[in-house]
Enzyme design. Structure first.
Site, PDB file in Angstrom:
ATOM      1  N   ASP A   1       5.110  -5.113   5.958  1.00 45.10           N
ATOM      2  CA  ASP A   1       5.705  -6.410   6.305  1.00 45.10           C
ATOM      3  C   ASP A   1       5.772  -7.367   5.116  1.00 45.10           C
ATOM      4  OD1 ASP A   1       2.977  -6.679   6.349  1.00 45.10           O
ATOM      5  OD2 ASP A   1       2.905  -7.893   8.167  1.00 45.10           O
TER       6      ASP A   1
ATOM      7  N   ARG B   1      -5.986  -1.775   8.588  1.00 45.89           N
ATOM      8  CA  ARG B   1      -5.971  -3.249   8.549  1.00 45.89           C
ATOM      9  C   ARG B   1      -6.236  -3.816   9.953  1.00 45.89           C
ATOM     10  NH1 ARG B   1      -1.654  -5.617   4.307  1.00 45.89           N
ATOM     11  NH2 ARG B   1      -0.099  -4.666   5.630  1.00 45.89           N
TER      12      ARG B   1
ATOM     13  N   ASP C   1      -0.386   2.639   8.217  1.00 44.96           N
ATOM     14  CA  ASP C   1      -1.010   1.915   9.338  1.00 44.96           C
ATOM     15  C   ASP C   1      -0.204   1.937  10.642  1.00 44.96           C
ATOM     16  OD1 ASP C   1      -2.966   1.264   7.527  1.00 44.96           O
ATOM     17  OD2 ASP C   1      -2.101  -0.686   7.039  1.00 44.96           O
TER      18      ASP C   1
ATOM     19  N   ASP D   1       1.863  -0.225  11.662  1.00 41.19           N
ATOM     20  CA  ASP D   1       1.586  -1.565  12.200  1.00 41.19           C
ATOM     21  C   ASP D   1       2.799  -2.491  12.141  1.00 41.19           C
ATOM     22  OD1 ASP D   1       1.734  -1.832   9.458  1.00 41.19           O
ATOM     23  OD2 ASP D   1       0.001  -3.157   9.280  1.00 41.19           O
TER      24      ASP D   1
ATOM     25  N   THR E   1       4.151   2.731   5.459  1.00 39.44           N
ATOM     26  CA  THR E   1       2.726   2.363   5.491  1.00 39.44           C
ATOM     27  C   THR E   1       1.995   3.322   6.412  1.00 39.44           C
ATOM     28  OG1 THR E   1       1.154   0.756   6.390  1.00 39.44           O
ATOM     29  CG2 THR E   1       3.407   0.504   7.130  1.00 39.44           C
TER      30      THR E   1
ATOM     31  N   ARG F   1       0.737  -4.937  -5.954  1.00 37.94           N
ATOM     32  CA  ARG F   1       0.790  -6.186  -5.192  1.00 37.94           C
ATOM     33  C   ARG F   1       1.081  -7.268  -6.220  1.00 37.94           C
ATOM     34  NH1 ARG F   1      -2.709  -3.454  -1.240  1.00 37.94           N
ATOM     35  NH2 ARG F   1      -1.324  -3.403   0.534  1.00 37.94           N
TER      36      ARG F   1
ATOM     37  N   GLY G   1       0.827  -1.209   0.000  1.00 36.66           N
ATOM     38  CA  GLY G   1       0.000   0.000   0.000  1.00 36.66           C
ATOM     39  C   GLY G   1       0.858   1.253   0.000  1.00 36.66           C
TER      40      GLY G   1
HETATM   41  P1  ADP Z   1       2.859  -4.470   2.572  1.00 36.38           P
HETATM   42  O1  ADP Z   1       4.291  -4.459   2.157  1.00 36.38           O
HETATM   43  O2  ADP Z   1       2.267  -3.077   2.668  1.00 36.38           O
HETATM   44  O3  ADP Z   1       2.625  -5.320   3.779  1.00 36.38           O
HETATM   45  P2  ADP Z   1       1.796  -6.610   0.911  1.00 36.38           P
HETATM   46  O4  ADP Z   1       1.566  -7.535   2.046  1.00 36.38           O
HETATM   47  O5  ADP Z   1       0.747  -6.516  -0.140  1.00 36.38           O
HETATM   48  O6  ADP Z   1       2.012  -5.109   1.382  1.00 36.38           O
HETATM   49  O7  ADP Z   1       3.187  -7.019   0.233  1.00 36.38           O
HETATM   50  C1  ADP Z   1       3.709  -6.281  -0.846  1.00 36.38           C
HETATM   51  C2  ADP Z   1       4.383  -7.196  -1.831  1.00 36.38           C
HETATM   52  O8  ADP Z   1       5.489  -7.864  -1.193  1.00 36.38           O
HETATM   53  C3  ADP Z   1       3.528  -8.337  -2.381  1.00 36.38           C
HETATM   54  O9  ADP Z   1       2.714  -7.951  -3.443  1.00 36.38           O
HETATM   55  C4  ADP Z   1       4.597  -9.329  -2.817  1.00 36.38           C
HETATM   56  O10 ADP Z   1       5.133  -8.967  -4.074  1.00 36.38           O
HETATM   57  C5  ADP Z   1       5.659  -9.170  -1.744  1.00 36.38           C
HETATM   58  N1  ADP Z   1       5.470 -10.210  -0.705  1.00 36.38           N
HETATM   59  C6  ADP Z   1       4.492 -10.255   0.236  1.00 36.38           C
HETATM   60  N2  ADP Z   1       4.587 -11.370   0.984  1.00 36.38           N
HETATM   61  C7  ADP Z   1       5.648 -12.051   0.526  1.00 36.38           C
HETATM   62  C8  ADP Z   1       6.287 -13.292   0.866  1.00 36.38           C
HETATM   63  N3  ADP Z   1       5.822 -14.051   1.853  1.00 36.38           N
HETATM   64  N4  ADP Z   1       7.369 -13.669   0.157  1.00 36.38           N
HETATM   65  C9  ADP Z   1       7.841 -12.887  -0.839  1.00 36.38           C
HETATM   66  N5  ADP Z   1       7.292 -11.728  -1.209  1.00 36.38           N
HETATM   67  C10 ADP Z   1       6.214 -11.298  -0.563  1.00 36.38           C
END
Ligand code: ADP
Length: 358
Positions: free
Chosen positions: A106, A174, A130, A132, A128, A75, A14
């Site tokens: 994360d 979230r 959030d 969080d 982010t 994403r 995000g």
């Molecule tokens: P944020 O970084 O805000 O938590 P997301 O959870 O959507 O947002 O994660 C962002 C991007 O990071 C995902 O679209 C993906 O490309 C990558 N990602 C998320 N989880 C994993 C994972 N377990 N292993 C590898 N890449 C990941």
């Protein structure tokens, strides 16, 4: 120590106000140190699709005050697959990208760890709205989002007062109630409803009824999007109807949603993004990686990403079997201390909201 000749920057997950300030600082600091810089477009999908742009000091001109992210975000589920990861590594090799700075939450940090494990040293910056990420007291974007929310809540406050109404406001976050909690305290709301603390609905409804009977005209209740009813519905809208039925105070509902993700970054976010960005490049130049840059008790510190990810799950009660195996007793004790600190922070502000909304 490995000499970095070229680093890549990406923003992922995000978006958050201040990401542009982070991109700018990382780029300018690295260029100043004689390191080449490229931008990876659209988060990890830019690595898979080979969407890479050169960055000069001028590429990042005039972005420090802009919301969103000039590198765009995405994403990307393909990145989580073996095939996608291989494509990403191939792109790094083709462009001779020695290291990456990834700005996000994360999920982004999990991706950063995967890249580091495959030989592309990566450092995470917490971006982010959030707030969080358990390991850091502060994430880039939080202050701007709260300021945008508070401006809109103030508008609702005016009209609630004029018409003797209540307004229930749902804000993003979230599974984290930080935005709801902070804006509730700062807007003088009668209650914050957050996922971390069970909500006493009957008490709040009784309090609104009594306060209305005693002459209070306007009421605000801030609900975090993560709070759900037993049947999985978002709670804010449900609560608004209940307040109206059970107190007789006309009640409206507002969902701010993505509005608070955009807009100009505040001074706090530009400043934090800038100092964290410089720190990230310094760490890379010292040959360090797999770190997330954190703000801890007012200091900027680099924390091991694996530790940060597991500390996050520890606090959120989301540990999976074997998660703690790689950590020493001291590290686990530090996670518990951190979790206690976070719980106390939330409980303290929650209590303040109740105490100041009479
Ligand atoms: P944020 O970084 O805000 O938590 P997301 O959870 O959507 O947002 O994660 C962002 C991007 O990071 C995902 O679209 C993906 O490309 C990558 N990602 C998320 N989880 C994993 C994972 N377990 N292993 C590898 N890449 C990941």
């Amino acid at each position: 120590m490995k000499k970095f000749r070229k680093i890549g920057i990406l923003t992922s997950g995000g978006d958050a106000p201040g990401m542009n300030a982070a991109i700018r600082t990382v780029a300018r600091k690295a260029l100043d140190e004689g390191v080449e810089v490229v931008g990876i477009i659209g988060g990890y999908s830019g690595l898979i699709k080979d969407h890479i742009i050169p960055i000069t000091p001028r590429t990042v001109s005039n972005i420090i005050s802009r919301g969103g992210t000039m590198l765009y975000s995405n994403r990307c589920t393909e990145f989580k697959t073996e095939q996608g990861m291989q494509k990403a590594i191939d792109t790094c090799r083709r462009h001779e990208i020695d290291a990456i700075v990834a700005v996000g939450g994360d999920g982004t940090f999990r991706g950063a760890t995967d890249l580091t494990n495959r030989g592309i040293p990566t450092i995470g910056l917490p971006g982010t709205i959030d707030n969080d990420i358990t390991a850091t007291d502060y994430t880039i974007g939080f202050d701007s989002a709260m300021n945008t929310a508070i401006q809109m809540i103030d508008c609702l406050r005016d009209t609630c007062e004029s018409h003797a109404r209540c307004n229930v406001v749902e804000v993003m976050g979230r599974d984290c109630g930080a935005i709801a909690l902070g804006t509730a305290l700062a807007s003088g709301a009668v209650a914050a409803v957050i996922p971390e603390i069970p909500f006493d609905e009957a008490e709040t409804i009784t309090r609104i009824r009594t306060l209305a009977e005693n002459g209070k005209r306007g009421f605000l209740v801030i609900v975090s999007e993560g709070v759900r009813t037993e049947d999985g519905k978002k709670y804010g809208e449900v609560l608004a109807k209940k307040i109206e039925t059970e107190t007789g105070v006309e009640t409206r509902f507002a969902r701010f949603a993505h509005v608070v993700r955009g807009g100009k970054p505040s001074l706090r976010d530009r400043y934090t993004a800038s100092v964290m960005g410089v720190h990230a490049v310094e760490m890379l130049l010292q040959g360090k990686s797999n770190l997330v840059i954190c703000e801890i008790d007012g200091r900027i510190e680099a924390v091991d990403i694996n530790y940060a990810l597991i500390a996050d799950r520890y606090y959120k009660n989301k540990l999976m079997p074997g998660d703690l195996d790689a950590f020493s007793a001291e590290q686990i004790a530090a996670m518990e201390k951190l979790a206690q600190k976070r719980r106390k922070e939330v409980e303290t502000i929650y209590r303040m909201v109740a105490q100041t909304s009479k």
